[in-house]
Design a protein around this motif. Structure first.
Motif, PDB file in Angstrom:
ATOM      1  N   ASN A 161     -24.834   1.869  15.245  1.00 16.89           N
ATOM      2  CA  ASN A 161     -24.198   3.071  15.859  1.00 16.89           C
ATOM      3  C   ASN A 161     -22.622   1.983  15.576  1.00 16.89           C
ATOM      4  N   ILE A 162     -22.622   0.806  15.578  1.00 19.72           N
ATOM      5  CA  ILE A 162     -21.413  -0.157  14.831  1.00 19.72           C
ATOM      6  C   ILE A 162     -20.376   0.722  13.830  1.00 19.72           C
ATOM      7  N   LEU A 163     -22.061   0.926  12.335  1.00 20.00           N
ATOM      8  CA  LEU A 163     -20.779   1.603  10.957  1.00 20.00           C
ATOM      9  C   LEU A 163     -20.195   2.703  11.907  1.00 20.00           C
ATOM     10  N   GLU A 164     -20.797   3.640  12.823  1.00 19.22           N
ATOM     11  CA  GLU A 164     -19.911   4.305  12.889  1.00 19.22           C
ATOM     12  C   GLU A 164     -18.709   4.002  13.483  1.00 19.22           C
ATOM     13  N   TYR A 165     -18.607   4.077  14.179  1.00 19.39           N
ATOM     14  CA  TYR A 165     -17.044   2.754  15.362  1.00 19.39           C
ATOM     15  C   TYR A 165     -16.871   2.298  14.035  1.00 19.39           C
ATOM     16  N   LEU A 166     -16.731   1.633  13.099  1.00 23.62           N
ATOM     17  CA  LEU A 166     -16.008   1.218  11.862  1.00 23.62           C
ATOM     18  C   LEU A 166     -15.749   2.656  11.205  1.00 23.62           C
ATOM     19  N   ALA A 167     -16.731   3.532  10.602  1.00 23.62           N
ATOM     20  CA  ALA A 167     -15.907   4.285  10.030  1.00 23.62           C
ATOM     21  C   ALA A 167     -14.656   5.191  10.631  1.00 23.62           C
ATOM     22  N   LEU A 168     -14.928   4.852  12.170  1.00 22.82           N
ATOM     23  CA  LEU A 168     -13.501   6.053  12.312  1.00 22.82           C
ATOM     24  C   LEU A 168     -12.303   5.413  12.472  1.00 22.82           C
ATOM     25  N   PHE A 169     -13.033   4.147  12.821  1.00 19.84           N
ATOM     26  CA  PHE A 169     -11.446   3.206  12.071  1.00 19.84           C
ATOM     27  C   PHE A 169     -10.343   2.902  11.562  1.00 19.84           C
ATOM     28  N   LEU A 170     -11.751   3.205  10.126  1.00 15.15           N
ATOM     29  CA  LEU A 170     -11.709   3.080   8.926  1.00 15.15           C
ATOM     30  C   LEU A 170     -10.379   4.268   7.875  1.00 15.15           C
ATOM     31  N   ILE A 171     -11.218   5.869   8.708  1.00 17.30           N
ATOM     32  CA  ILE A 171     -10.117   6.908   8.157  1.00 17.30           C
ATOM     33  C   ILE A 171      -9.110   7.121   9.362  1.00 17.30           C
ATOM     34  N   VAL A 172      -8.851   6.391  10.138  1.00 25.78           N
ATOM     35  CA  VAL A 172      -7.934   6.378  10.944  1.00 25.78           C
ATOM     36  C   VAL A 172      -6.620   5.370   9.990  1.00 25.78           C
ATOM     37  N   LEU A 173      -7.892   4.784   9.710  1.00 23.27           N
ATOM     38  CA  LEU A 173      -6.534   3.438   8.878  1.00 23.27           C
ATOM     39  C   LEU A 173      -5.624   4.296   7.631  1.00 23.27           C
ATOM     40  N   TRP A 210      -6.479  -6.363  21.159  1.00 23.92           N
ATOM     41  CA  TRP A 210      -7.860  -7.477  21.528  1.00 23.92           C
ATOM     42  C   TRP A 210      -8.291  -6.184  22.408  1.00 23.92           C
ATOM     43  N   THR A 211      -7.834  -5.136  23.069  1.00 20.60           N
ATOM     44  CA  THR A 211      -8.783  -4.452  23.936  1.00 20.60           C
ATOM     45  C   THR A 211      -9.666  -3.007  23.457  1.00 20.60           C
ATOM     46  N   TRP A 212      -9.082  -3.078  21.452  1.00 16.98           N
ATOM     47  CA  TRP A 212     -10.451  -2.518  20.682  1.00 16.98           C
ATOM     48  C   TRP A 212     -11.568  -2.565  20.446  1.00 16.98           C
ATOM     49  N   PHE A 213     -11.778  -4.031  20.766  1.00 15.11           N
ATOM     50  CA  PHE A 213     -13.305  -4.671  20.686  1.00 15.11           C
ATOM     51  C   PHE A 213     -13.484  -4.799  22.089  1.00 15.11           C
ATOM     52  N   LEU A 214     -13.066  -4.291  23.171  1.00 12.42           N
ATOM     53  CA  LEU A 214     -13.988  -4.160  24.609  1.00 12.42           C
ATOM     54  C   LEU A 214     -14.264  -2.858  24.644  1.00 12.42           C
ATOM     55  N   VAL A 215     -13.386  -1.683  23.947  1.00 13.78           N
ATOM     56  CA  VAL A 215     -13.533   0.016  24.013  1.00 13.78           C
ATOM     57  C   VAL A 215     -14.723   0.075  22.847  1.00 13.78           C
ATOM     58  N   ALA A 216     -14.767  -0.749  21.804  1.00 14.53           N
ATOM     59  CA  ALA A 216     -15.820  -0.864  20.468  1.00 14.53           C
ATOM     60  C   ALA A 216     -17.464  -1.040  20.871  1.00 14.53           C
ATOM     61  N   ALA A 217     -16.917  -2.286  21.338  1.00 12.26           N
ATOM     62  CA  ALA A 217     -18.413  -2.840  22.606  1.00 12.26           C
ATOM     63  C   ALA A 217     -19.405  -1.686  23.611  1.00 12.26           C
ATOM     64  N   TYR A 218     -18.058  -1.161  24.457  1.00 11.13           N
ATOM     65  CA  TYR A 218     -18.272  -0.404  25.020  1.00 11.13           C
ATOM     66  C   TYR A 218     -19.143   1.413  24.771  1.00 11.13           C
ATOM     67  N   GLU A 219     -18.442   1.479  23.718  1.00  9.66           N
ATOM     68  CA  GLU A 219     -18.759   2.677  22.533  1.00  9.66           C
ATOM     69  C   GLU A 219     -19.513   2.709  22.005  1.00  9.66           C
ATOM     70  N   ILE A 220     -19.539   1.842  21.639  1.00  6.23           N
ATOM     71  CA  ILE A 220     -21.376   1.070  20.308  1.00  6.23           C
ATOM     72  C   ILE A 220     -22.379   1.738  21.899  1.00  6.23           C
ATOM     73  N   ASN A 221     -22.325   0.957  22.705  1.00 10.11           N
ATOM     74  CA  ASN A 221     -23.926   0.517  23.550  1.00 10.11           C
ATOM     75  C   ASN A 221     -23.792   1.968  24.191  1.00 10.11           C
ATOM     76  N   SER A 222     -23.241   2.504  24.472  1.00 10.66           N
ATOM     77  CA  SER A 222     -22.842   3.844  25.582  1.00 10.66           C
ATOM     78  C   SER A 222     -24.026   4.968  24.139  1.00 10.66           C
ATOM     79  N   ARG A 223     -23.692   5.020  22.757  1.00 13.76           N
ATOM     80  CA  ARG A 223     -24.178   5.408  21.998  1.00 13.76           C
ATOM     81  C   ARG A 223     -25.254   5.341  21.177  1.00 13.76           C
ATOM     82  N   ALA A 224     -26.256   4.492  21.802  1.00 13.64           N
ATOM     83  CA  ALA A 224     -27.038   3.382  21.519  1.00 13.64           C
ATOM     84  C   ALA A 224     -28.217   4.829  21.074  1.00 13.64           C
ATOM     85  N   GLY A 225     -28.820   5.786  21.882  1.00 14.78           N
ATOM     86  CA  GLY A 225     -29.990   6.492  21.450  1.00 14.78           C
ATOM     87  C   GLY A 225     -29.350   7.339  20.213  1.00 14.78           C
TER      88      GLY A 225
END
Length: 288
Positions: free
Chosen positions: A28-40, A5-20
């Motif tokens: 930004n969302i696609l980049e974060y999902l790609a990170l965890f697709l590679i991890v998976l 469940w903490t994944w969603f909290l950190v995902a929201a923080y990381e995506i918004n912190s790299r908005a620029g």
């Protein structure tokens, strides 16, 4: 597969912190999902390799610091080495694919015509390379540390190899803590704490394995899975009266409450088999 469940909290923080970094938050969302697709994919490499060598791997958990594949290969250096090395090999296999996409990206001029797609592909390439390099660091319990342990297992044995890499892991953790303080990085600090706890657990496991290695083994029996002779002593606890007893001495019957157990767990590999399957047949030679 489970998503903490903490994944969603950190995902929201990381995506918004790299908005620029992109013109749209979607990238930004696609980049974060790609990170965890590679991890998976990395964790699936561990799990499938473990099953290939006869081990069990039934659970993968994704959480903010990455992923964990709960693998239990046969307790031998070869199967353990393959189960661990298969994860980084997935990242290595992705490298030429992502590199070809990057070459196509440059040849098509996406940096000017599609800057978001250009930046996204570059980010995914660096994510894969970064994960590959990080996981190969010889720090327990990272893949590099466990690969080193598997190689040392051939030479030093099961307990001493684990002891060696956990001590090396403590040195690596000290370096990571120093890096966290220097860069004032909370993430590196949290990761250092996670590795430190695993190193401590690995050290205690190595000490337990050393004690087990000195215990006598019972002749005439062998685990059907790992072929190891069982330890002699009251190392099995009755689930009814909670008293320890030697299951091989009593043929899986508790001497205190007479409870019978259909299977007996191997202390070495964790497999469960009926006691009758543990008996090693005695070869009787005909008299001349």
């Amino acid at each position: 597969m489970f998503l903490h469940w903490t994944w969603f909290l950190v995902a929201a923080y990381e995506i918004n912190s790299r908005a620029g970094r992109y013109s749209s938050l979607t990238w930004n969302i696609l980049e974060y999902l790609a990170l965890f697709l590679i991890v998976l994919l990395h964790e699936y490499g561990h799990a499938l390799a473990c099953r290939q060598v006869g081990g069990t791997a039934n659970q993968i958990v994704l959480w903010p610091l990455g992923g964990v594949a709960y693998v239990n290969p046969p307790p031998r250096p070869g199967p353990t080495l393959w189960s661990i090395a298969a994860g980084p090999l997935v990242n290595l296999a992705l490298l030429p694919i992502l590199s070809l996409l990057g070459m196509a990206n440059r040849s098509l001029g996406w940096a000017a015509s599609m800057p978001n797609a250009h930046a996204f592909l570059r980010a995914v390439w660096w994510i894969n390379v970064g994960l590959l390099i990080f996981n190969l660091l010889p720090i327990y319990p990272l893949d590099g540390g466990q690969i080193l342990r598997s190689l040392l297992w051939f030479i030093l044995g099961r307990a001493r190899s684990l002891m060696a890499v956990t001590i090396l892991g403590f040195v690596g953790v000290a370096g990571m803590i120093a890096l966290a303080l220097w860069q004032q990085s909370a993430w590196i600090g949290v990761l250092s704490a996670f590795i430190l706890m695993n190193c401590w657990g690995g050290l205690r496991q190595a000490q337990a394995l050393s004690r087990f290695a000195k215990l006598p083994r019972r002749e005439g029996f062998a685990c059907p899975s790992c072929k190891a002779a069982p330890l002699a002593g009251a190392l099995w606890k009755c689930s009814h009266c909670q008293k320890p007893f030697d299951t091989f001495q009593t043929r899986a019957v508790c001497p205190y409450c007479s409870a019978q157990f259909p299977v007996t767990k191997c202390v070495d590999c964790g497999a469960r088999h009926p006691v009758s399957e543990w008996i090693v047949p005695v070869l009787v030679l005909p008299k001349l």
